[in-house]
Write an enzyme that holds these catalytic residues in place. Structure first.
Site, PDB file in Angstrom:
ATOM      1  N   THR A   1      81.594 -35.597  26.928  1.00  0.00           N
ATOM      2  CA  THR A   1      81.867 -36.087  25.535  1.00  0.00           C
ATOM      3  C   THR A   1      80.874 -37.328  25.174  1.00  0.00           C
ATOM      4  OG1 THR A   1      84.118 -35.218  25.569  1.00  0.00           O
ATOM      5  CG2 THR A   1      83.506 -36.843  23.689  1.00  0.00           C
TER       6      THR A   1
ATOM      7  N   ASN B   1      77.462 -36.802  18.915  1.00  0.00           N
ATOM      8  CA  ASN B   1      76.965 -36.098  20.225  1.00  0.00           C
ATOM      9  C   ASN B   1      76.519 -34.701  19.949  1.00  0.00           C
ATOM     10  OD1 ASN B   1      79.549 -35.191  19.475  1.00  0.00           O
ATOM     11  ND2 ASN B   1      80.663 -35.750  21.530  1.00  0.00           N
TER      12      ASN B   1
ATOM     13  N   HIS C   1      79.588 -29.470  19.449  1.00  0.00           N
ATOM     14  CA  HIS C   1      80.925 -28.950  19.963  1.00  0.00           C
ATOM     15  C   HIS C   1      81.008 -27.686  20.743  1.00  0.00           C
ATOM     16  CE1 HIS C   1      85.248 -28.283  19.497  1.00  0.00           C
ATOM     17  NE2 HIS C   1      84.961 -27.025  19.436  1.00  0.00           N
TER      18      HIS C   1
HETATM   19  N1  UDP Z   1      85.001 -38.885  19.942  1.00  0.00           N
HETATM   20  C1  UDP Z   1      84.740 -40.163  19.314  1.00  0.00           C
HETATM   21  N2  UDP Z   1      85.156 -41.130  19.936  1.00  0.00           N
HETATM   22  C2  UDP Z   1      85.736 -41.015  21.198  1.00  0.00           C
HETATM   23  C3  UDP Z   1      86.091 -39.696  21.423  1.00  0.00           C
HETATM   24  C4  UDP Z   1      85.620 -38.802  20.945  1.00  0.00           C
HETATM   25  O1  UDP Z   1      84.263 -40.313  18.396  1.00  0.00           O
HETATM   26  O2  UDP Z   1      86.145 -41.899  22.058  1.00  0.00           O
HETATM   27  C5  UDP Z   1      84.592 -37.540  19.061  1.00  0.00           C
HETATM   28  C6  UDP Z   1      83.311 -37.043  19.457  1.00  0.00           C
HETATM   29  O3  UDP Z   1      82.393 -36.689  18.384  1.00  0.00           O
HETATM   30  C7  UDP Z   1      83.968 -35.761  20.229  1.00  0.00           C
HETATM   31  C8  UDP Z   1      85.170 -35.606  19.288  1.00  0.00           C
HETATM   32  O4  UDP Z   1      85.570 -36.860  18.929  1.00  0.00           O
HETATM   33  O5  UDP Z   1      83.168 -34.840  20.308  1.00  0.00           O
HETATM   34  C9  UDP Z   1      86.314 -34.604  19.766  1.00  0.00           C
HETATM   35  O6  UDP Z   1      86.501 -35.054  21.082  1.00  0.00           O
HETATM   36  P1  UDP Z   1      86.978 -34.561  22.396  1.00  0.00           P
HETATM   37  O7  UDP Z   1      87.712 -35.316  23.193  1.00  0.00           O
HETATM   38  O8  UDP Z   1      87.470 -33.218  22.097  1.00  0.00           O
HETATM   39  O9  UDP Z   1      85.497 -34.227  23.006  1.00  0.00           O
HETATM   40  P2  UDP Z   1      84.421 -33.009  23.081  1.00  0.00           P
HETATM   41  O10 UDP Z   1      85.297 -31.799  23.346  1.00  0.00           O
HETATM   42  O11 UDP Z   1      83.955 -32.730  21.789  1.00  0.00           O
HETATM   43  O12 UDP Z   1      83.762 -33.177  24.288  1.00  0.00           O
HETATM   44 MG    MG Z   2      87.187 -31.043  22.415  1.00  0.00          MG
END
Ligand code: UDP
Ligand code: MG
Length: 195
Positions: free
Chosen positions: A128, A159, A162
């Site tokens: 992430t 990032n 998704h």
């Molecule tokens: N995110 C954020 N701050 C954090 C963690 C996550 O802004 O500390 C955002 C980031 O864009 C991430 C999304 O929230 O892709 C969804 O989080 P998830 O934990 O599901 O991560 P992913 O599956 O996208 O790796």
């Molecule tokens: Mg996720």
């Protein structure tokens, strides 16, 4: 589909689209041998994104926790940056910023199919937080953000991309973004020599 063939939902997020990295992103899945079975550009509504991300406490707390881990490593007091030391409250803030981020420009949505596709795609995408993502992953090669920068500016971590994390998430997300008619059944002849 055989047991090993899975489908995953992938979104090139607004920063990826605006940075003209759609082609670069898609290329990485195709060259690995994965098959794109649905593809479209969408300007999602707030409601659509709000329903795309889970709303349960466990997921929200995990979202808060991801930032807290970075703060801890850097010796930053979460209260200073987030105004709270509560994972759930921080997660709720991040979730709101995430909805802003995901609705600021169009996204490119895809359903990608292949052997162990969910896990394989997550490996290609990388973890992430971009600052921690290994070089060679999409996030590691094309993004640089960290909660230490993002949360101070009251925004989500940018990032690029998704990808569904689990078979259950993939099933719900594919239904949320695509109708059955939009998902195509077609064959890649090169698969005959690949598996
Ligand atoms: N995110 C954020 N701050 C954090 C963690 C996550 O802004 O500390 C955002 C980031 O864009 C991430 C999304 O929230 O892709 C969804 O989080 P998830 O934990 O599901 O991560 P992913 O599956 O996208 O790796
Ligand atoms: Mg996720």
């Amino acid at each position: 589909m055989s047991i090993q063939i899975e489908r995953s939902l992938v979104l090139v997020k607004p920063d990826g689209v605006q940075r003209a990295l759609i082609g670069e992103t898609i290329k990485r899945f195709e060259q690995r041998g994965l098959k794109i079975v649905a593809l479209k550009m969408v300007k999602p509504s707030i409601d659509h994104i709000n329903d795309h991300y889970p709303k349960d406490d466990k997921w929200i707390e995990r979202l808060g926790e991801k930032g807290f881990t970075t703060f801890k490593e850097l010796g930053i007091d979460p209260k200073e940056v987030m105004g709270t030391t509560d994972k759930k409250k921080a997660g709720e803030m991040v979730r709101k910023w995430l909805v802003d981020y995901m609705t600021e420009a169009p996204v490119v949505a895809m359903v990608i199919e292949g052997i162990h596709a969910i896990e394989m795609i997550r490996k290609i995408v990388g973890p992430t937080l971009p600052a921690k993502a290994p070089i060679g992953t999409i996030r590691g090669d094309y993004s640089v953000d960290s909660p230490a920068a993002a949360n101070v500016q009251k925004r989500s971590v940018k990032n690029m991309i998704h990808a569904s994390e689990t078979p259950e998430e993939a099933e719900n997300e594919i239904k949320h973004w695509f109708s059955e008619e939009e998902i195509h059944d077609w064959a890649r002849p090169d698969h005959k020599v690949m598996f």
